[in-house]
Design an enzyme around this catalytic site. Sequence first.
Site, PDB file in Angstrom:
ATOM      1  N   PRO A   2      80.151 -95.686  21.329  1.00 34.18           N
ATOM      2  CA  PRO A   2      81.469 -95.540  20.720  1.00 34.18           C
ATOM      3  C   PRO A   2      82.482 -94.905  21.658  1.00 34.18           C
ATOM      4  CG  PRO A   2      79.737 -94.498  19.395  1.00 34.18           C
ATOM      5  CD  PRO A   2      79.171 -94.805  20.737  1.00 34.18           C
ATOM      6  N   GLU A   3      83.496 -95.652  22.019  1.00 34.01           N
ATOM      7  CA  GLU A   3      84.667 -95.115  22.699  1.00 34.01           C
ATOM      8  C   GLU A   3      85.837 -95.289  21.735  1.00 34.01           C
ATOM      9  OE1 GLU A   3      85.066 -96.349  26.797  1.00 34.01           O
ATOM     10  OE2 GLU A   3      82.912 -96.570  27.015  1.00 34.01           O
ATOM     11  N   HIS A 107      67.122 -93.386  11.074  1.00 35.41           N
ATOM     12  CA  HIS A 107      67.678 -92.172  11.665  1.00 35.41           C
ATOM     13  C   HIS A 107      68.791 -91.581  10.798  1.00 35.41           C
ATOM     14  CE1 HIS A 107      65.276 -93.050  15.165  1.00 35.41           C
ATOM     15  NE2 HIS A 107      65.775 -94.261  15.197  1.00 35.41           N
ATOM     16  N   ARG A 127      70.109 -90.844  18.647  1.00 42.07           N
ATOM     17  CA  ARG A 127      69.917 -89.890  19.753  1.00 42.07           C
ATOM     18  C   ARG A 127      70.448 -88.494  19.449  1.00 42.07           C
ATOM     19  NH1 ARG A 127      71.665 -94.374  24.300  1.00 42.07           N
ATOM     20  NH2 ARG A 127      70.046 -95.817  23.718  1.00 42.07           N
ATOM     21  N   ARG A 169      95.553 -83.514  40.220  1.00 38.76           N
ATOM     22  CA  ARG A 169      94.117 -83.326  40.307  1.00 38.76           C
ATOM     23  C   ARG A 169      93.613 -83.602  41.726  1.00 38.76           C
ATOM     24  NH1 ARG A 169      91.099 -83.022  35.496  1.00 38.76           N
ATOM     25  NH2 ARG A 169      92.418 -81.876  34.068  1.00 38.76           N
TER      26      ARG A 169
END
Length: 296
Positions: A2-3, A107, A127, A169
Amino acid sequence: MPELPEVEVVRRGLERGVVGRVIREVEVSHPRAVRRHVAGAADFRSLLVGRRIIAANRRGKYLWLALCPEPAAGEHTSTGAGDALIAHLGMSGQLLVVPSGSPDQKHLRVRFVFADEGRELRFVDQRTFGGLAIDVGGAQLPAPIAHIARDPLDPAFDEDAVIGRLRRRRTGIKRALLDQTLLSGVGNIYADEALWAARLHYARPTETMNRPEIRRLLVEVRAVMAAALDAGGTSFDRLYVSTEGVSGLFERSLEVYGRAGQPCGRCGGTIRRDAFMNRSSFTCPICQPPPRHPRW
DNA sequence: TAAAATACCTGCAGGC
DNA sequence: TGCCTGCAGGTATTTT
């Protein structure tokens, strides 16, 4: 994985599926799923039972459900104004809106049952990198995610400010794209796709990039995310699905990610995979030649 | 202070 | 068949 596009698809599903409804019961079947709620699973449950969900919001890859300040009639005591149920899907988290009584997923970590006895909300996570938490009073913008920058699809995204910060940066351009405090929503897949579209190598030092170059990259970031959103997101191994359990189709449109050894759709060069930040980067060595002085 | 490295997790593929 | 290793990767935390 998922982004931003995948999380936005889920947010829209939550808007359709749970907004306006009152939570009747919460079952936490795996404590790790609520590890970010430091007061524990029992507190997590008590803060939610009887509360009405009034909005489904997103900042970057984080979701939060805004809760009505007042409890539903005859139910729990209010904790005050506008709390938030925060959710992060991590790598494999799913928020599913399913018929109550349907078989539990392998899960399944947290189940939400509603007072109207309609479909349940389930947090499923193989996970367990994802998780849920309550931020008291955080309905507008939860404090734990206030440090997350706006994403390039956000109308309030300040492009000039982001370009300025990016150029100050001293790092590689992909590292910068993945820094959620600089701009949010970009993960490994869409970083590689946008860099390919902009013909930039991931190790290009940010301080060597001029404003038009960064602006062009941000155009590609937006384009790839918008196309992925239209396709319902990117799904691998069914680890990402919508709230209805439907896989996205954008994987078919990927140009470089996961395509090592295959020909580049633009120049025919052979796409390569490099180890990068304990994961992978995919590039076309012809379209995206490495810089003379790379920053990894 | 910024940048880089590491830990957290589970399921699966591939090698032996 | 069973064991081991590597890999997937977003974020918080730790280290440089």
